[in-house]
Design an enzyme around this catalytic site. Sequence first.
Site, mmCIF file in Angstrom:
data_model
loop_
_atom_site.group_PDB
_atom_site.id
_atom_site.type_symbol
_atom_site.label_atom_id
_atom_site.label_comp_id
_atom_site.label_asym_id
_atom_site.label_seq_id
_atom_site.Cartn_x
_atom_site.Cartn_y
_atom_site.Cartn_z
ATOM 1 C CG ASN A 102 16.476 -65.456 -72.207
ATOM 2 O OD1 ASN A 102 17.582 -65.877 -73.130
ATOM 3 N ND2 ASN A 102 15.448 -65.144 -73.149
ATOM 4 C CE LYS A 103 21.740 -61.076 -66.357
ATOM 5 N NZ LYS A 103 22.116 -62.428 -66.312
ATOM 6 C CB VAL A 104 14.219 -61.319 -72.659
ATOM 7 C CG1 VAL A 104 14.747 -62.456 -72.898
ATOM 8 C CG2 VAL A 104 13.038 -61.317 -71.538
#
Length: 280
Positions: A102-104
Amino acid sequence: MKPGTDGAAQGFAARLWREAECKRSWVCLGLDLDLQRLPEGLPRSVDGAREFLVEIVDACADVVLAFKPNVAFYLALGPDGLQLLRDVRDVIGERALLIADNKVGDVADSTERYASFLFDYLEADATTFNPWGGRDATQPLIERPERGAFAWLRSSNPGADELQGLQTVDGEPVYLRLARRLAEWNELENLGVVVGATRPDDVATVRDVTPGMPILAPGVGAQGGALEATVQAGYGPEPAGVVVNAGRSALWAGSGPDYARAVRSKVQAMRSAIEAARLR
């Protein structure tokens, strides 16, 4: 094994190593969904995707360490896609780990909501995250020792050097300075880093400054990443393993009715190649 049971106090990295060595597999199979690429005989719909993913999970759960769906591919399908992602979690169960890609990255208030979605609703074992907001911004993702968090550090795309490769005042690239900082954050032994297999020299450099942290290496296959060089550069003493992502070239290996068998064959070949590289 569910988080919070045996071994959770050791942190996610120890659990990852233990499960990988037990399975003799460091392969992570990406589940980046594309309805237009579903095999013949399946409707190009969410229902068709569900059938496809269930078959893939059933065919590969015993030979992969983890499955890694990129959340964006599911959110693009709206509410049905979100439900599909939750269904994939249920199908995987305890047979393999789930890494939510998700590379949040946001301020802490927002990151708390991301953590709730990823770890409480989706029940992901780990996630990827963007660390550029600093420790306070990412703290909600890294404060649970039983959940893993892989920092998006050195990406596999050709333009990554535009920012990641910038030199600091002492001549060290920005990504390496960040790697050193991430090692300091790893107090709960649950952090890892993402370094593209397209950059094996950088894998070696990052490994030197992040002892004890697993590396998630995308980019093998369609992006031309070097599997053997990445494995040899990245492995360190327990729990510093290398999780190699099998991406598009594996997931879409078959277009006919035997598609699940074709994907399993690709995964098994990568699994064997990783073991061979470790022994050289």
